[in-house]
Structure formats: structure tokens, C-alpha cells
Motif scaffolding. Structure first.
Motif, PDB file in Angstrom:
ATOM      1  N   SER A 184      18.589 -18.142  -6.652  1.00 34.82           N
ATOM      2  CA  SER A 184      19.212 -18.812  -7.790  1.00 34.82           C
ATOM      3  C   SER A 184      18.521 -20.154  -7.997  1.00 34.82           C
ATOM      4  CB  SER A 184      20.697 -19.031  -7.495  1.00 34.82           C
ATOM      5  OG  SER A 184      21.281 -19.758  -8.545  1.00 34.82           O
ATOM      6  N   THR A 185      18.012 -20.366  -9.200  1.00 35.54           N
ATOM      7  CA  THR A 185      17.311 -21.620  -9.477  1.00 35.54           C
ATOM      8  C   THR A 185      17.953 -22.353 -10.655  1.00 35.54           C
ATOM      9  OG1 THR A 185      15.195 -22.608 -10.100  1.00 35.54           O
ATOM     10  CG2 THR A 185      15.620 -20.401 -10.942  1.00 35.54           C
ATOM     11  N   SER A 186      17.808 -23.674 -10.602  1.00 40.20           N
ATOM     12  CA  SER A 186      18.286 -24.454 -11.740  1.00 40.20           C
ATOM     13  C   SER A 186      17.260 -24.402 -12.878  1.00 40.20           C
ATOM     14  CB  SER A 186      18.516 -25.912 -11.310  1.00 40.20           C
ATOM     15  OG  SER A 186      17.320 -26.468 -10.797  1.00 40.20           O
ATOM     16  N   GLY A 187      16.112 -23.757 -12.617  1.00 38.31           N
ATOM     17  CA  GLY A 187      15.125 -23.565 -13.690  1.00 38.31           C
ATOM     18  C   GLY A 187      13.810 -24.275 -13.438  1.00 38.31           C
ATOM     19  N   ILE A 188      13.326 -24.221 -12.198  1.00 41.17           N
ATOM     20  CA  ILE A 188      12.051 -24.875 -11.864  1.00 41.17           C
ATOM     21  C   ILE A 188      10.918 -24.007 -12.416  1.00 41.17           C
ATOM     22  CG2 ILE A 188      10.612 -25.756  -9.971  1.00 41.17           C
ATOM     23  CD1 ILE A 188      13.325 -27.221 -10.301  1.00 41.17           C
ATOM     24  N   LYS A 194       5.273 -18.955 -10.260  1.00 44.07           N
ATOM     25  CA  LYS A 194       4.641 -18.590  -8.990  1.00 44.07           C
ATOM     26  C   LYS A 194       5.293 -17.328  -8.399  1.00 44.07           C
ATOM     27  CE  LYS A 194       3.234 -21.527  -5.225  1.00 44.07           C
ATOM     28  NZ  LYS A 194       3.520 -22.741  -4.482  1.00 44.07           N
ATOM     29  N   LEU A 195       6.639 -17.326  -8.460  1.00 44.34           N
ATOM     30  CA  LEU A 195       7.395 -16.205  -7.908  1.00 44.34           C
ATOM     31  C   LEU A 195       7.050 -14.897  -8.630  1.00 44.34           C
ATOM     32  CD1 LEU A 195       9.664 -15.687  -5.804  1.00 44.34           C
ATOM     33  CD2 LEU A 195      11.319 -16.080  -7.649  1.00 44.34           C
ATOM     34  N   ALA A 196       6.813 -14.998  -9.930  1.00 43.42           N
ATOM     35  CA  ALA A 196       6.526 -13.800 -10.737  1.00 43.42           C
ATOM     36  C   ALA A 196       5.266 -13.087 -10.261  1.00 43.42           C
ATOM     37  CB  ALA A 196       6.380 -14.194 -12.214  1.00 43.42           C
ATOM     38  N   VAL A 197       4.349 -13.835  -9.643  1.00 39.16           N
ATOM     39  CA  VAL A 197       3.089 -13.192  -9.234  1.00 39.16           C
ATOM     40  C   VAL A 197       2.959 -13.069  -7.708  1.00 39.16           C
ATOM     41  CG1 VAL A 197       1.827 -13.803 -11.328  1.00 39.16           C
ATOM     42  CG2 VAL A 197       1.848 -15.425  -9.436  1.00 39.16           C
ATOM     43  N   GLU A 198       4.075 -13.268  -6.993  1.00 42.23           N
ATOM     44  CA  GLU A 198       4.046 -13.041  -5.543  1.00 42.23           C
ATOM     45  C   GLU A 198       3.803 -11.558  -5.288  1.00 42.23           C
ATOM     46  OE1 GLU A 198       4.255 -14.686  -2.684  1.00 42.23           O
ATOM     47  OE2 GLU A 198       4.626 -16.698  -3.452  1.00 42.23           O
ATOM     48  N   ASP A 199       2.937 -11.268  -4.363  1.00 40.53           N
ATOM     49  CA  ASP A 199       2.600  -9.887  -4.065  1.00 40.53           C
ATOM     50  C   ASP A 199       3.803  -9.144  -3.458  1.00 40.53           C
ATOM     51  OD1 ASP A 199       0.948  -7.706  -3.840  1.00 40.53           O
ATOM     52  OD2 ASP A 199       0.277  -8.255  -1.829  1.00 40.53           O
ATOM     53  N   LEU A 205      16.432 -12.600  -9.577  1.00 46.96           N
ATOM     54  CA  LEU A 205      16.380 -14.011  -9.948  1.00 46.96           C
ATOM     55  C   LEU A 205      17.602 -14.366 -10.795  1.00 46.96           C
ATOM     56  CD1 LEU A 205      14.621 -16.596  -9.837  1.00 46.96           C
ATOM     57  CD2 LEU A 205      13.594 -15.877 -11.992  1.00 46.96           C
ATOM     58  N   ALA A 206      18.261 -15.426 -10.387  1.00 46.32           N
ATOM     59  CA  ALA A 206      19.399 -15.933 -11.160  1.00 46.32           C
ATOM     60  C   ALA A 206      19.035 -17.307 -11.697  1.00 46.32           C
ATOM     61  CB  ALA A 206      20.635 -16.033 -10.263  1.00 46.32           C
ATOM     62  N   ILE A 207      19.361 -17.555 -12.936  1.00 43.61           N
ATOM     63  CA  ILE A 207      19.061 -18.864 -13.522  1.00 43.61           C
ATOM     64  C   ILE A 207      20.384 -19.570 -13.823  1.00 43.61           C
ATOM     65  CG2 ILE A 207      18.765 -17.694 -15.774  1.00 43.61           C
ATOM     66  CD1 ILE A 207      16.974 -20.887 -14.899  1.00 43.61           C
ATOM     67  N   SER A 208      20.507 -20.793 -13.323  1.00 46.34           N
ATOM     68  CA  SER A 208      21.701 -21.589 -13.645  1.00 46.34           C
ATOM     69  C   SER A 208      21.486 -22.159 -15.040  1.00 46.34           C
ATOM     70  CB  SER A 208      21.859 -22.732 -12.649  1.00 46.34           C
ATOM     71  OG  SER A 208      22.098 -22.219 -11.379  1.00 46.34           O
ATOM     72  N   THR A 243       8.178  -8.160 -12.890  1.00 43.26           N
ATOM     73  CA  THR A 243       8.961  -7.592 -11.779  1.00 43.26           C
ATOM     74  C   THR A 243       9.924  -6.484 -12.200  1.00 43.26           C
ATOM     75  OG1 THR A 243      10.789  -9.157 -12.102  1.00 43.26           O
ATOM     76  CG2 THR A 243       9.009  -9.848 -10.619  1.00 43.26           C
ATOM     77  N   LYS A 244      10.262  -6.455 -13.497  1.00 45.69           N
ATOM     78  CA  LYS A 244      11.276  -5.508 -14.018  1.00 45.69           C
ATOM     79  C   LYS A 244      12.649  -5.723 -13.382  1.00 45.69           C
ATOM     80  CE  LYS A 244       8.434  -3.401 -16.781  1.00 45.69           C
ATOM     81  NZ  LYS A 244       7.631  -4.580 -17.066  1.00 45.69           N
ATOM     82  N   ARG A 245      12.908  -6.889 -12.850  1.00 49.48           N
ATOM     83  CA  ARG A 245      14.218  -7.184 -12.281  1.00 49.48           C
ATOM     84  C   ARG A 245      15.101  -7.826 -13.352  1.00 49.48           C
ATOM     85  NH1 ARG A 245      15.346  -4.130  -9.251  1.00 49.48           N
ATOM     86  NH2 ARG A 245      16.904  -5.342  -8.150  1.00 49.48           N
ATOM     87  N   LYS A 246      16.308  -7.328 -13.422  1.00 48.41           N
ATOM     88  CA  LYS A 246      17.281  -7.875 -14.375  1.00 48.41           C
ATOM     89  C   LYS A 246      17.558  -9.350 -14.068  1.00 48.41           C
ATOM     90  CE  LYS A 246      21.012  -5.299 -15.338  1.00 48.41           C
ATOM     91  NZ  LYS A 246      22.351  -4.687 -15.124  1.00 48.41           N
ATOM     92  N   ILE A 247      17.544 -10.188 -15.101  1.00 42.32           N
ATOM     93  CA  ILE A 247      17.788 -11.619 -14.897  1.00 42.32           C
ATOM     94  C   ILE A 247      19.304 -11.881 -14.898  1.00 42.32           C
ATOM     95  CG2 ILE A 247      17.415 -13.948 -15.842  1.00 42.32           C
ATOM     96  CD1 ILE A 247      14.764 -12.571 -15.048  1.00 42.32           C
ATOM     97  N   MET A 248      19.756 -12.620 -13.901  1.00 41.77           N
ATOM     98  CA  MET A 248      21.170 -13.011 -13.882  1.00 41.77           C
ATOM     99  C   MET A 248      21.283 -14.417 -14.459  1.00 41.77           C
ATOM    100  SD  MET A 248      22.260 -11.581 -10.156  1.00 41.77           S
ATOM    101  CE  MET A 248      20.688 -11.944  -9.430  1.00 41.77           C
TER     102      MET A 248
END
Ligand code: SF4
Length: 346
Positions: A184-188, A194-199, A205-208, A243-248
Motif C-alpha cells: 500500500s503506497t501513498s503514491g510514490i 520501479k515496482l512495475a518492472v521488477e522481474d 498494489l493499493a493506492i491511498s 502486471t495485470k494486477r487489479k489496483i486497490m
């Protein structure tokens, strides 16, 4: 909290299978004392007891409904951190802290009210999960999910966060699949990119967000005034594409962000983001120093009706552990954080 370096030093020169035995003792059998690691020779156990003690200095507080347990842990330098176990059916989710204090200063959150002290190390992050893995083992249960939603902004402690996830994902440690982790990130912005391209690390990912209106969001999350919602939507779009992961989308319910213009702005943000998502509506947990109010029942009802009308996919989150100051925004790492209605669960 987990003395990995000391363990490596202690088994230098030992047969190569020794490390596998030790990891089995630590992570499969979740031993909290080397005395329990009976696979190991007695002299090595004695040496490890001296040089790499496994005890974690924690006090536990259990909620009245027994669904949440908060751990207050004293770190080696005398600072404290907090971790929460939330139980729901077969899910045992550990909510982990990544920093001592937080620099982001979100006005509705107790965690940032004393400012930032330091990043937690990789071992201190993993240690929080291991602490509850040990506790659950006694009930023949295991940790099923890990959420980085405790004290701190995880993406500002990026390297230790990623190292901890990769470590806990390993078959010879806790063997938790990457989809079991949520950050969960406040939106950095740079952290999300960077996270999007981690191998091979497509974590949730949750966005506050809390408001899709820039001026209101800047009031709620004052440190990060530069991150405009347009940039956030673009970052999240990229994260979803990779990532095709649903954003919270995390949305704390306040009097000041639950009007008609807020719902419309939220719809526009979601359209701009162009990703699968769910909006988690979070009840405000009153804490010392917050002068924000929850919306009254009628306004809240209207806001949710409007979200439905605008076809915004939303759920109202249950607030875990309010009575032990363990719910969202209540963790503060205070040694006096044991309100009257809690009982010590140790
Ligand atoms: S909500 Fe998260 S980012 Fe904001 S102050 Fe609290 S811990 Fe920090």
C-alpha cells in the motif's frame, strides 16, 4: 529480528546441508529457540543460542472478537514497531510495518504524527511475519497473506521491502506466492514505476487515494503535494499494463471527501487510470490529533448510492482491531498503545 548474518557466520565451514537444516528449523518448524532444532548437533545449537538468539521481544494484544492480534515489538536499538494479524475464515493476513514512524504525515493517520525515525531493515520486516508464523503454528495454521500497510511508506524503503518479499517468496523460507503480497503506497511515483518492472514480482498494489481532487488530496496528504492525481493515474495504468494486477484504491470515508463532486472526480480518475480496480471504502478511525470527521449516515448512504449509479466498483472494508488501536491509521508504535479494553495475549 532474524539473525541471518550471525547464522551464516556460525555455520562457516560446516557441511553444505547445514543451512537447509537451519532454514527448515526457522521457517518450516518456526522454532523460537535453538533448543527446538533437534536436527542440529548440540554444540552448534549451543553456539547459535549465544551468537544468533531467536527470541523476538514482543507484547501481544488481542481484540475482543479474537480476530486481530497486535504485536508491539522492541527493536535492537530500542525503537518499537507494530504488526497486526487479521484472521478471516482461512485467511491469516499479517499487516507489516516498513519504517519506524512515517514522513508522509497523512492527517487521518496516527502513524505519521511523530514523524519519521528510520527505515526497518530487511530482517526486521521478515521478522514481523515470522513472529506471527510462530504464533499461528501453535494453532496448526499458517500465514496466508502479507500486506505492507502498517507504519511507514513502503516504497520509501524500497530495497529492504523488495528483498523481504523475494526472501519470503522462496521455497526454503515461508514459500508465500507473490500474489499473497500487497503493497500500500501513498503514491510514490518513482517507486510505482520501479515496482512495475521488477522481474517476476507482480504483487498487489493499493493506492491511498482518499480524494481524486488535487487540492483536497494535498490537504489530506500534505507531504506529497507534488504528486498530481493525473500522474498517479498514469503510474497505475502502467503498473496494471505490466502486471495485470487489479489496483486497490483506498478511500478513507470523511465528511470532506464524500460529496457529489468527490464521486465524480473519482469516476474520472478511474477512467483515466484504465485498469481493473476496486475502491475500498475505509471507515475513519478517530485518533488523537485528527480533526477530521466521518460523514453522517445519510451522507454516507448517498455517497455509496452515487458510486453505484456511476458504476464505480466499491466495497466497504471491515475495520479490524479498532479496540486495540490496530486498525488502518491507528498504528503508532507507542509503548502505551494498549487501550483499556485489550488483554495481553501472550
Ligand atoms: S497513511 Fe501511510 S503514508 Fe500516510 S502517514 Fe500513515 S503510514 Fe504514512
Amino acid at each position: 529480528m532474524i539473525p541471518l548474518e550471525q547464522i551464516d557466520a556460525a555455520i562457516k565451514g560446516q557441511p553444505s546441508y547445514r543451512k537447509a537444516q537451519i532454514y527448515r528449523a526457522l521457517f518450516t518448524n518456526t522454532c523460537s529457540s535453538w533448543r527446538e532444532a533437534t536436527d542440529l548437533p548440540a554444540d552448534l545449537r549451543a553456539q547459535l543460542t549465544q551468537s544468533a538468539p531467536l527470541a523476538i521481544d514482543s507484547r501481544f494484544f488481542e481484540s475482543e472478537d479474537e480476530r486481530s492480534i497486535k504485536a508491539l515489538t522492541r527493536l535492537a536499538d530500542g525503537n518499537y514497531t507494530e504488526t497486526v494479524l487479521m484472521r478471516a475464515g482461512s485467511r491469516n493476513t499479517v499487516c507489516v510495518s516498513t519504517q519506524v514512524g512515517c514522513a508522509m504525515g497523512c492527517v487521518f493517520c496516527a502513524s505519521g504524527q511523530n514523524g519519521f525515525t528510520r527505515n526497518l531493515t530487511f530482517e526486521e520486516i521478515v521478522g514481523q511475519v515470522l513472529l506471527f508464523a510462530r504464533k499461528l503454528k501453535a494453532e496448526d495454521r499458517v500465514v496466508t497473506n502479507v500486506v505492507f500497510m502498517g507504519i511507514g511508506e513502503p516504497l520509501l524503503n524500497y530495497d529492504n521491502l523488495i528483498a523481504a518479499i523475494r526472501f519470503m517468496n522462496r521455497k526454503d523460507t515461508l514459500d508465500l506466492g507473490v500474489r499473497r503480497f500487497s503493497i500500500s503506497t501513498s503514491g510514490i511515483s518513482r517507486g510505482i514505476k520501479k515496482l512495475a518492472v521488477e522481474d517476476s514480482l507482480a504483487v498487489n498494489l493499493a493506492i491511498s487515494l482518499h480524494s481524486a481532487i488535487n487540492e483536497k488530496r494535498a490537504k489530506l496528504m500534505p507531504v506529497d503535494q507534488r504528486t498530481r492525481t493525473g500522474l498517479l493515474a498514469a503510474n497505475l495504468k502502467e503498473y496494471f499494463a505490466k502486471t495485470k494486477r487489479k489496483i486497490m484504491i483506498e478511500y478513507v470515508l470523511l465528511e470532506m471527501n464524500t460529496g457529489r463532486e468527490d464521486a465524480l472526480a473519482l469516476r474520472d480518475f478511474i477512467n483515466e487510470m484504465g485498469a481493473a480496480y476496486v475502491v475500498n471504502l475505509i471507515p475513519l478511525n478517530e485518533n488523537d490529533g485528527s480533526n477530521h470527521k466521518s460523514p453522517d449516515r445519510r451522507d454516507l448512504y448517498d455517497f455509496k448510492e452515487l458510486l453505484t449509479e456511476l458504476k464505480i466498483n466499491h466495497v466497504q472494508r471491515h475495520s479490524f482491531g479498532t479496540d486495540i488501536a490496530a486498525a488502518c491509521g491507528q498504528l503508532a508504535g507507542r509503548t502505551d498503545a494498549s487501550p483499556a479494553r485489550t488483554r495481553n495475549a501472550r
